[in-house]
Write a protein that holds these residues in place. Structure first.
Motif, mmCIF file in Angstrom:
data_model
loop_
_atom_site.group_PDB
_atom_site.id
_atom_site.type_symbol
_atom_site.label_atom_id
_atom_site.label_comp_id
_atom_site.label_asym_id
_atom_site.label_seq_id
_atom_site.Cartn_x
_atom_site.Cartn_y
_atom_site.Cartn_z
ATOM 1 N N ARG A 12 -2.901 8.484 -9.234
ATOM 2 C CA ARG A 12 -1.614 8.211 -9.234
ATOM 3 C C ARG A 12 -1.090 8.368 -7.894
ATOM 4 O O ARG A 12 -0.307 7.434 -7.429
ATOM 5 C CB ARG A 12 -0.644 8.943 -10.345
ATOM 6 C CG ARG A 12 0.453 8.480 -10.584
ATOM 7 C CD ARG A 12 1.143 9.097 -11.920
ATOM 8 N NE ARG A 12 0.657 8.512 -13.072
ATOM 9 C CZ ARG A 12 0.141 9.231 -14.021
ATOM 10 N NH1 ARG A 12 0.142 10.462 -14.285
ATOM 11 N NH2 ARG A 12 -0.353 8.482 -15.216
ATOM 12 N N SER A 59 -2.673 5.891 -5.085
ATOM 13 C CA SER A 59 -2.798 4.210 -4.961
ATOM 14 C C SER A 59 -1.121 3.713 -5.131
ATOM 15 O O SER A 59 -0.139 4.487 -5.226
ATOM 16 C CB SER A 59 -3.315 3.855 -6.263
ATOM 17 O OG SER A 59 -2.540 4.528 -7.706
ATOM 18 N N LYS A 60 -0.985 2.637 -5.108
ATOM 19 C CA LYS A 60 0.031 1.906 -5.068
ATOM 20 C C LYS A 60 0.752 1.695 -6.571
ATOM 21 O O LYS A 60 1.745 1.779 -6.935
ATOM 22 C CB LYS A 60 0.134 0.318 -4.352
ATOM 23 C CG LYS A 60 1.366 -0.208 -4.338
ATOM 24 C CD LYS A 60 1.255 -1.336 -3.297
ATOM 25 C CE LYS A 60 2.614 -2.245 -3.204
ATOM 26 N NZ LYS A 60 2.422 -3.493 -2.568
ATOM 27 N N TYR A 61 -0.304 1.551 -7.501
ATOM 28 C CA TYR A 61 -0.108 1.461 -8.850
ATOM 29 C C TYR A 61 -1.445 1.482 -9.692
ATOM 30 O O TYR A 61 -2.361 1.377 -9.245
ATOM 31 C CB TYR A 61 0.620 -0.064 -9.129
ATOM 32 C CG TYR A 61 0.728 -0.501 -10.531
ATOM 33 C CD1 TYR A 61 1.652 0.389 -11.330
ATOM 34 C CD2 TYR A 61 0.237 -1.302 -11.250
ATOM 35 C CE1 TYR A 61 2.451 0.168 -12.485
ATOM 36 C CE2 TYR A 61 0.542 -1.742 -12.525
ATOM 37 C CZ TYR A 61 1.617 -0.964 -12.883
ATOM 38 O OH TYR A 61 2.233 -1.249 -14.287
ATOM 39 N N ALA A 62 -1.343 2.221 -10.737
ATOM 40 C CA ALA A 62 -2.529 2.327 -11.426
ATOM 41 C C ALA A 62 -2.042 2.422 -13.206
ATOM 42 O O ALA A 62 -0.849 2.851 -13.409
ATOM 43 C CB ALA A 62 -2.950 3.947 -11.375
ATOM 44 N N ILE A 79 0.733 -7.176 -6.861
ATOM 45 C CA ILE A 79 1.217 -5.775 -6.267
ATOM 46 C C ILE A 79 0.137 -5.409 -5.055
ATOM 47 O O ILE A 79 0.724 -4.898 -3.909
ATOM 48 C CB ILE A 79 1.255 -4.547 -7.351
ATOM 49 C CG1 ILE A 79 2.139 -5.002 -8.432
ATOM 50 C CG2 ILE A 79 1.355 -3.482 -6.779
ATOM 51 C CD1 ILE A 79 2.326 -3.969 -9.622
ATOM 52 N N ARG A 118 4.488 9.841 -13.017
ATOM 53 C CA ARG A 118 4.529 9.121 -11.563
ATOM 54 C C ARG A 118 5.791 9.592 -10.838
ATOM 55 O O ARG A 118 5.750 9.989 -9.774
ATOM 56 C CB ARG A 118 4.640 7.588 -11.513
ATOM 57 C CG ARG A 118 4.535 6.945 -10.246
ATOM 58 C CD ARG A 118 3.490 6.041 -10.080
ATOM 59 N NE ARG A 118 2.846 5.506 -8.789
ATOM 60 C CZ ARG A 118 1.947 5.063 -8.429
ATOM 61 N NH1 ARG A 118 0.971 4.822 -9.130
ATOM 62 N NH2 ARG A 118 1.905 4.615 -7.265
ATOM 63 N N VAL A 175 6.549 1.324 -7.848
ATOM 64 C CA VAL A 175 6.528 0.144 -8.605
ATOM 65 C C VAL A 175 7.135 0.249 -10.041
ATOM 66 O O VAL A 175 7.749 -1.086 -10.190
ATOM 67 C CB VAL A 175 5.097 -0.389 -8.839
ATOM 68 C CG1 VAL A 175 4.759 -1.545 -9.678
ATOM 69 C CG2 VAL A 175 4.278 -0.811 -7.383
ATOM 70 N N GLU A 176 7.103 1.128 -10.752
ATOM 71 C CA GLU A 176 7.899 1.187 -12.126
ATOM 72 C C GLU A 176 9.410 1.293 -11.856
ATOM 73 O O GLU A 176 10.086 1.523 -12.932
ATOM 74 C CB GLU A 176 7.309 2.164 -12.916
ATOM 75 C CG GLU A 176 5.805 2.078 -13.037
ATOM 76 C CD GLU A 176 4.842 2.941 -12.099
ATOM 77 O OE1 GLU A 176 5.290 3.303 -11.031
ATOM 78 O OE2 GLU A 176 3.775 3.102 -12.506
#
Ligand code: TPP
Ligand code: MG
Lengths: 588, 166
Positions: free
Chosen positions: A122, A125-128, A147, B19, B69-70
């Motif tokens: 998490r 990374s940029k997104y997981a 992304i 996150r 991102v979220e």
């Protein structure tokens, strides 16, 4: 039509124009591999370790500008990716990493080879994301690629439970995707551009400071044009090296703790610092309060979070580097900074890099890298981490045709060689060279097999000093020469403490020549200066197998100049008598 | 260093809370409280976050959140009028009759409610600003030291409609 998740996975890769997949199988990924069997148009590469795999995907991505794609199994396959994910993400490299996962109903049960890879990655990374429903699979993969490659590029981890891989569902793969929570800003605020140009009008000693962002956005050509139009000298970070050709008359050098005298001095004395795509990492600033002390600072970056984080910025410009540079080029007048340029050229001449290296045999890192500069004109050069990397970043000459790949943010030993394999796969017509240390090469040396089986004639230059040289240098300079755990020739038979390498030191192990030969590679040991060229030329001419060239270098060669920790950039050790004092000073 | 509030609109997905809270711990930001719940749109959750930071770090925190991102939207509550309340339960043990009398005064004055009761125990519910709850708690702690049990929910907040003061 109904197809399995694994079949949709393959369809998605082809739709995303993935031509090379770095993949290592296992139980929870076996359905995916089954679907990949015999697929045309997709080269599936099997490295020998997942860390090598992810660095190879990284090297492929950095050298081609495309997304690097990895596929591994759950548990240990996934955890073996961790270092490579952090390495790539830190340097804004676009990767999509697919990991197998235990079936959804077993998640959380401590099932065999279950790890929470999304949780583990998490923060690196940029997104997981874990795909939890078969009907989401297509959209999740689409989103992952989008992304990874857009905005500030980065790593996306997609965790695929086995039941999702097996489940039947729609064969639809979306053409585009809209993500309401993710809208990277790339457009340029023209008002800020004008403001920055006004600032240049009042400048006498301006400098461009270019970082990795310029290379990532592939703005090299417009950047060179902008430098020429404005006549402003260019300093780069390690990641920004090559942003304009290093032979360009406006190019000064790298800044930072191993920056050149001219670059560090120019930064310290400039009155406008026009920085693009940098993050003012502590390796480049030296003592922050003294950094570009009297300069007005302009900062272009795609990531608002890197603006005014470490260095207070006067004119922020949030934009993609290429868009900003293009706008600047269009709006900028021509300037005359003639005298300033003469001054900088003088600094360059006064204290050039590398000339103090005087190994007895003549096989100095400077001599080796200079030969590489001479011989190769269309190449990708990767580095490992350590002194080998710092020398490479100091001495390599880069052009539009010659790119350097290096782990700048994380500084990952073991990166260089597998990254070179990825670069070769992506650039079969270029020469690909890796410059590494005797320590770092051993961290992923198993990939020699990969190079052999896929016929990748990369050139592996090992600068062998028998030490974890970078750490040894610090011990020499700042820890009273207490060589603690840095000698790679140490054996039980050695004295418990030793700080004087001698002719009686035990043999180096492994014997890199025999090791390379056992894989089926060509191997050459270079111990005299006049052997350097022949070794490199013969390697260049080899078209199917890799060549290992082991350069036996002076054991205690140092990377100079160096800015001791806590010092301002202007206060560096150059290598000479006047430095003695600085080395004994306590530092914080 | 100052206490601040942010409201976050995020995707209502698994792992988003991790996150966001991971960002705070990973970057050593000082998180005081975080509440989260769904909104009128069940695909969106809204978080109210209380944190302590200096100005520069606060700017950085907002940028870092925005960059996730979220995260759909970050609303800085520092310069808007808002309504903000926190739910607090306080259970008081070993109450004498005299204690009970005191408690009923206190709850009147602090607009708390006694929502449960036994001969020697009482349970107060207080929906107040965080500061209001702090005040009540201070009194309870001094009078019933060692005999109270506290659960606080963290603040939730929403922009005001006609109020112009916080
Ligand atoms: C994976 C990893 N472990 C440890 C380090 C710390 N480190 C940085 S440079 C270095 C020495 C590298 O030695 P070698 O590969 O021989 O290169 P040299 O400095 O001698 O050129 C070490 C141990 C690191 N950067 N990465
Ligand atoms: Mg070494």
């Amino acid at each position: 039509m109904q197809i399995t998740g694994a079949e949709l996975f393959v369809k998605a890769l082809l739709a995303e124009k993935v031509d090379t997949l770095f993949a290592y199988p296992g139980g929870q990924a076996i359905d995916l591999f089954n679907a990949l069997y015999g697929v045309e148009g997709l080269d599936v590469i099997l490295p020998r370790h997942e860390q090598g795999l992810v660095h190879a995907a990284d090297g492929y991505a950095r050298s081609t500008g495309k997304v690097g794609v990895c596929l591994v199994t759950s548990g240990p396959g996934a955890t073996n990716l961790v270092t490579g994910i952090a390495t790539a993400n830190y340097d804004s490299v676009p990767l999509v990493c697919f990991t197998g996962q235990v079936p959804t109903h077993l998640i959380g049960n401590d099932a065999f080879q279950e790890v929470d890879i999304v949780g583990i990655t998490r923060s690196i990374s940029k997104y997981a994301v874990t795909v939890r429903r078969r009907e989401d699979l297509g959209a999740v993969i689409k989103k992952a690629f989008y992304i990874a490659r857009s905005g500030k590029p980065g790593v996306v981890v997609v965790d695929l439970p086995k039941d999702i891989q097996q489940a039947l569902g729609s064969d639809g793969y979306p053409q585009s995707i809209e993500i309401r929570s993710y809208k990277p800003n790339i457009s340029v605020h023209i008002g800020q551009i004008k403001k920055s140009l006004d600032c240049l009008k009042r400048a006498k000693h301006p400098v461009f400071l270019l970082g990795g962002g310029v290379n990532i956005s592939r703005a090299n050509e417009v950047m060179a044009a902008l430098a020429e139009k404005t006549g402003i000298p260019v300093v780069t970070t390690i990641m920004g090296k090559g942003a304009i050709p290093t032979s360009h008359p406006l190019y000064v050098g790298n800044l930072g703790i191993h920056g050149s005298y001219a670059a560090n001095t120019a930064i310290s004395e400039c009155d406008v610092l026009f920085s693009i795509g940098v993050r003012f990492n502590d390796r480049i600033t030296g003592k922050v309060s003294e950094f570009a002390k009297s300069a007005t600072i302009i900062h272009v970056d795609i990531d608002p979070a890197s603006i005014s984080r470490n260095i207070e910025v006067d004119i922020p410009i949030v934009a993609d580097a290429k868009n900003a540079i293009t706008a600047l080029l269009e709006k900028s007048p021509e300037f005359d900074f003639h005298e300033w340029r003469i001054q900088i050229d003088e600094w360059k001449k006064q204290k050039p890099l590398g000339t103090k290296q005087t190994g007895e045999s003549g096989v100095t890192p400077f001599a080796v890298i200079q030969k590489i500069n001479e011989i190769f004109s269309d190449a990708v050069i990767t580095t490992d981490v350590g002194q080998n990397q710092l020398w490479a970043t100091q001495f390599l000459e880069l052009t539009d045709q010659k790119q350097m790949l290096t782990s700048g943010g994380l500084g990952t030993m073991g990166y260089g060689f597998p990254a070179a394999l990825g670069a070769k796969l992506g650039n079969p017509d270029k020469d690909v060279i890796t410059i590494c240390g005797d320590g770092g090469i051993q961290m992923n040396i198993q990939e020699m097999a990969t190079a052999i089986v896929y016929e990748l004639p990369v050139i592996i230059c090992i600068l062998n000093n028998g030490y974890l040289g970078n750490v040894r240098q610090w011990q020499e300079m700042f820890f009273d020469k207490r060589y603690s755990s840095t000698c790679l020739r140490y054996r039980r038979s050695c004295a418990a403490t030793c700080n004087t390498p001698s002719a009686c030191c035990p043999e180096y192990t492994p014997d890199f020549i025999r090791l390379a030969e056992s894989y089926g590679a060509k191997a050459i040991r270079v111990q005299k200066r006049d052997e350097i060229e022949a070794a490199l030329l013969s390697a260049k001419n080899r078209k199917k197998i890799p060549t290992v060239i082991e350069f036996i270098i002076e054991r205690e060669e140092n990377v100079l100049p160096i800015v001791p920790p806590g010092n301002p950039l202007s206060d560096m050790i150059m290598g000479g008598e006047e430095d003695e004092e600085k080395m004994d000073q306590p530092f914080c | 260093m100052k206490k601040r509030w942010i409201s976050l609109f995020v995707e209502n997905d698994i792992g988003v809370l991790a996150r966001i809270s991971g960002l705070f711990s990973g970057k050593s930001y000082n998180l005081n409280s975080l509440t989260v719940g769904t909104t009128e749109d069940t695909t969106i959750s809204r978080m109210t976050i209380s944190l302590t930071s200096d100005d520069k770090t606060f700017e950085q925190i907002k940028k870092q959140l925005n960059r996730s991102v979220e995260v759909i939207k970050v609303v800085d509550f520092m310069d808007t009028a808002i309504h903000m309340k926190e739910l607090m339960f306080v259970k008081i043990h070993g109450c004498s009759e005299h204690d009970m009398m005191k408690l009923s005064y206190m709850k009147e004055i602090f607009q708390a409610k006694m929502i449960d009761y036994a001969p020697s125990m009482a349970l107060l519910e207080s929906v107040q600003t965080e500061a209001g709850n702090n005040d009540l708690l201070k009194l309870l702690e001094s009078d019933f030291s060692g005999r109270i049990e506290v659960v606080r929910g963290g603040s939730v907040a929403i922009e005001a409609i006609s109020f112009s003061e916080r």
